[in-house]
Each structure stands twice: as C-alpha cells, then as structure tokens.
Design an enzyme around this catalytic site. Structure first.
Site, PDB file in Angstrom:
ATOM      1  CD  GLU A  14      41.217  36.744  43.633  1.00 46.53           C
ATOM      2  OE1 GLU A  14      41.386  36.605  44.877  1.00 46.53           O
ATOM      3  OE2 GLU A  14      40.114  37.058  43.137  1.00 46.53           O
TER       4      GLU A  14
ATOM      5  NE  ARG B 123      35.277  40.153  28.074  1.00 46.96           N
ATOM      6  CZ  ARG B 123      34.133  39.906  28.700  1.00 46.96           C
ATOM      7  NH1 ARG B 123      34.096  39.093  29.740  1.00 46.96           N
ATOM      8  NH2 ARG B 123      33.015  40.482  28.303  1.00 46.96           N
TER       9      ARG B 123
ATOM     10  CB  SER C 142      34.418  37.391  33.479  1.00 49.54           C
ATOM     11  OG  SER C 142      33.087  37.550  33.926  1.00 49.54           O
TER      12      SER C 142
END
Length: 331
Positions: A70, A7, A34
């Site tokens: 989302e 990530r 994140s």
C-alpha cells in the site's frame, strides 16, 4: 429494494467515465475485485508478452496492478501525478490506509490530486472482524491538512463525489466506501445529491425551524432518515443533514454553513460508525454523538450495527437527550 454498496457504485462510475476520460487510470493493492477499481473492458498496464487470459494488457493499459504494498502504491501514484498529464487512483481497504499514510501525507503536503479508493469503511464489512474494521481511521485521516475525506451516503452521492474529486486539481482525496449495500435514496422525496459537492447539505427538512438536526455520513445516513420518521411521528420537527465531506463543507461560505446548521438550533446529533473525535465542533455542547469508541467484532454487519448501537432507536434516543440539554441550556 436491495440497495447498492457505495464501492459498487464507485466501480460503475469508473466504468462510465473511463471512455471519456482517457487520462484517468488506476488500480488496487491486490484487492481489485473487492475495491471495484477495474473499469469494464480496460486493459492492464503490463508488458504485452506478460498478458494472460485473466489480465490482458500492453504499455498503454489503464489498469495498474500495484501488488500488496500500500505504501508503495501511494508513492507510485505521487510520482505519476508529479510527472503530470494523467489522473491516477488506487484502492485498498480503509483500514490499510495506515500502511500508506506517509505517502498520503506527502500527497497532501505537495497538493497532488491523487485519489484513494478506500472501501470496507466500517464495522459494516462484517465477518472479517476487528483487524479489518476501521474505527479511528476517519478521524485520523481528517487530521491530515489538505486531504479531503469523502464518505458518500448512497450511490448518487458517490457519483457526485467522484465528479467533485476530479474537478479538484490541487489536493488529494480519499473516497471511503461501504462493503455492504445501502439504500439508494429517492431523490424525488429527498434533496438532490448535487448537494454532496458542498460537503454537507440539507437532505430532508421540516416546515419552519427544526427542533433537532441529525447529521450523518456514509452508511449511517439511512439510520438518520429512519430516525427522522420516528421522531416526526411524535410531532418533533427534524432536519437531516448529509455531510459526506467535512473539508468541502468547511470551504463553504459562512452563510451557507449557517443555513445548513443554524446556530439557533442547539439540539443536534451526529451519526458515524467511527470514533467521536472531531464531531463535537459540529454538534456543539448540547449535541449528542452516536459513535464507536472501541474495536469491532466478527459478525454480520446487521448484528454488529444492532449490538454496537447503530440503530434508528439509538439515534432517536440521542435526539431526545440533545433536545433536553438544549432546552435546559446544559451540555
């Protein structure tokens, strides 16, 4: 070495390419820190009068704040892509891809080059526990026709994966990325990460025909490499195949696929921290699958991998079993 989470590598890629790809923009469903989806120094797409100290922006900003929604994020990205002229990406945790599945499916149906940045891709995310740990998600997403599911094994594969995704203009792709740090493989010792663009490639090989082939994705790639070292100490010839994208590998010609996975080598092991579904067609009847067939738990990633059997020793054991099955002609 400490290693790099994929990530984080993805975030570094975005920061590096943003200045030369002005048409690329995107954001996150309220998980930007994140997901690492904010390119360094880029302004937000917000009314200028709404700028704050933390989020400055204007109508030409490139960082989208989708909010905790989302499915709406996926739908918005579909609309942006249908409008044309830009490439858009959106991030959340892989487990929350469930919330956006209808819009992902429609992107695949419409052949839209939308990019999903799905981080925290396994039990390796650790203490957030089983509600946040994907188990069935990789298999479920691979079941969507026309969606590329990409799970790079280190930082170098992540860079190649991003480039390959952006080169494809007729289908969506999901980058499934680790929360935890992963070893960055020394490409002077191992094959070039450019092989990731073909979906699967020989990462480490042996002289002559291998006795067993270890196939791995993402954070489990380093486990396969470690298992190879153990088996090599027993004079067992091992090939390690990195397979970050099953869809890209399936697109390769027959000769290439047979070169990576010779049909004559029936002893095979797949290693992926998710359900086994879909891997039998890679490992065959004599193969063994190192998988996770239950939900996770709340503990440190290293503890979970040990407790749930994602260790070099488990891969070595599976390799021995597969070699015996192949030799005996059994499954």
């Amino acid at each position: 070495p400490k290693g790099v989470a994929t990530r984080k590598a993805s975030g570094e890629v975005l920061s590096a390419i943003a200045p030369v790809l002005p048409e690329l923009w995107g954001g996150s469903a309220d998980l930007a820190e994140s997901n690492n989806t904010t390119p360094t120094g880029e302004p937000s797409f917000i009314p200028e009068e709404m700028s704050t100290k933390d989020f400055s922006g204007h109508k030409y900003g490139r960082v989208l704040h989708f909010g905790i929604r989302e499915h709406a994020m996926g739908s918005v990205m579909n609309g942006i892509t249908l409008h044309g002229g830009t490439r858009v990406y959106g991030g959340t945790f892989l487990v929350f891809s469930d919330y956006m599945r209808p819009s992902v499916r429609l992107a695949a149906l419409m052949k839209l080059p939308v990019t999903y940045v799905w981080t925290h891709d396994s039990i390796g995310l650790g203490e957030d526990g089983p509600t946040h740990q994907p188990v069935e998600h990789l298999a479920a997403l691979r079941a969507i026709p026309g969606l590329d599911v990409v799970r790079p094994g280190d930082a170098n594969e992540t860079a190649v994966a991003w480039r390959t995704v952006l080169e494809n203009t007729n289908r969506p792709a999901g980058l499934c990325l680790s929360r935890q740090n992963l070893p960055v493989l020394d490409r002077d010792t191992f094959a070039s990460a450019e092989g990731a663009a073909r979906g699967g490639y020989v990462l480490a090989d042996t002289d002559g025909t291998p006795d067993v082939i270890l196939v791995a994705t993402g954070s489990e790639l380093s486990l396969a490499v470690a298992a190879r070292d153990v088996l090599a100490g027993e004079d067992i010839a091992v090939r390690v195949v990195s397979m970050p994208c099953r869809e890209w590998f399936d697109e390769q010609d027959h000769d290439y696929r047979d070169n990576v996975l010779p049909p004559s080598v029936r002893a095979r092991v797949s290693v992926e921290a998710g359900v086994a579904q879909g891997w039998r067609e890679i490992v065959g009847d004599a193969g063994r699958i190192v998988s996770l067939e239950h939900f996770g738990a709340s503990a440190a990633a290293s503890v979970l991998f040990q407790e749930f059997g994602f260790t070099p020793e488990a891969v070595v054991s599976a390799a021995r079993e597969s070699m015996i099955a192949a030799a005996e002609g059994t499954g």
